[in-house]
Scaffold this motif. Structure first.
Motif, PDB file in Angstrom:
ATOM      1  N   VAL A 191       0.858  -1.190   0.000  1.00 21.59           N
ATOM      2  CA  VAL A 191       0.000   0.000   0.000  1.00 21.59           C
ATOM      3  C   VAL A 191       0.893   1.239   0.000  1.00 21.59           C
ATOM      4  O   VAL A 191       1.335   1.715   1.040  1.00 21.59           O
TER       5      VAL A 191
ATOM      6  N   GLU B   1     -13.723   2.633   1.966  1.00 16.32           N
ATOM      7  CA  GLU B   1     -12.279   2.483   1.966  1.00 16.32           C
ATOM      8  C   GLU B   1     -11.832   1.148   1.364  1.00 16.32           C
ATOM      9  O   GLU B   1     -12.593   0.194   1.330  1.00 16.32           O
ATOM     10  N   ASP B   2     -10.574   1.146   0.912  1.00 14.02           N
ATOM     11  CA  ASP B   2      -9.921  -0.107   0.540  1.00 14.02           C
ATOM     12  C   ASP B   2      -9.318  -0.763   1.779  1.00 14.02           C
ATOM     13  O   ASP B   2      -9.306  -1.984   1.901  1.00 14.02           O
ATOM     14  N   TYR B   3      -8.801   0.078   2.691  1.00 13.45           N
ATOM     15  CA  TYR B   3      -8.166  -0.408   3.911  1.00 13.45           C
ATOM     16  C   TYR B   3      -8.527   0.464   5.092  1.00 13.45           C
ATOM     17  O   TYR B   3      -8.616   1.685   4.966  1.00 13.45           O
TER      18      TYR B   3
ATOM     19  N   PHE C  56      -5.245   4.052  -3.623  1.00 10.89           N
ATOM     20  CA  PHE C  56      -5.930   3.410  -2.501  1.00 10.89           C
ATOM     21  C   PHE C  56      -6.742   4.431  -1.733  1.00 10.89           C
ATOM     22  O   PHE C  56      -6.361   5.587  -1.643  1.00 10.89           O
ATOM     23  N   LYS C  57      -7.851   3.954  -1.143  1.00  6.29           N
ATOM     24  CA  LYS C  57      -8.650   4.771  -0.233  1.00  6.29           C
ATOM     25  C   LYS C  57      -8.421   4.233   1.173  1.00  6.29           C
ATOM     26  O   LYS C  57      -8.533   3.032   1.410  1.00  6.29           O
TER      27      LYS C  57
ATOM     28  N   ASP D 114      -7.177  -3.015   9.412  1.00 11.62           N
ATOM     29  CA  ASP D 114      -6.533  -4.026   8.573  1.00 11.62           C
ATOM     30  C   ASP D 114      -5.046  -4.084   8.871  1.00 11.62           C
ATOM     31  O   ASP D 114      -4.438  -5.144   8.822  1.00 11.62           O
TER      32      ASP D 114
END
Length: 77
Positions: free
Chosen positions: A8, A19-21, A56-57, A66
C-alpha cells in the motif's frame, strides 16, 4: 486474510467510508512506517495524499484495522 501493508503505497485518499483499507495510526511499532510526500510515492512506505486519482482509499480507525502505520520522517517501509 490480512493485507500486506508494504504493497500500500502511492497516491492515497483519506475517506470516511468506502475504503480499501482501515488503518490505525500508532506511535510505536506498527506494521508499516509511512512518510508523507508531495510527489514521487513510488516505493513502500511513501504516501502522497490526493483528492482524486488515488491508488488506494484509506479510512483512519481507532479499532478493527486491517493494519497499523507509524508516521516517520526517515526510514519508511
Amino acid at each position: 486474510m490480512k493485507p500486506n501493508p508494504r504493497s500500500v503505497y502511492g497516491k492515497v485518499r483519506f475517506v470516511a467510508f468506502g475504503e480499501d483499507y482501515k488503518v490505525r495510526v500508532v506511535r510505536v511499532g506498527g506494521d508499516l512506517s509511512v512518510r508523507r510526500v508531495s510527489l514521487g510515492a513510488f516505493s513502500p512506505g511513501l504516501w502522497e495524499e490526493v483528492k482524486v486519482g488515488e491508488d488506494f482509499k484509506i479510512r483512519i480507525v481507532k479499532m478493527g484495522e486491517d493494519f497499523t502505520v507509524r508516521y516517520v520522517r526517515l526510514g519508511e517501509g
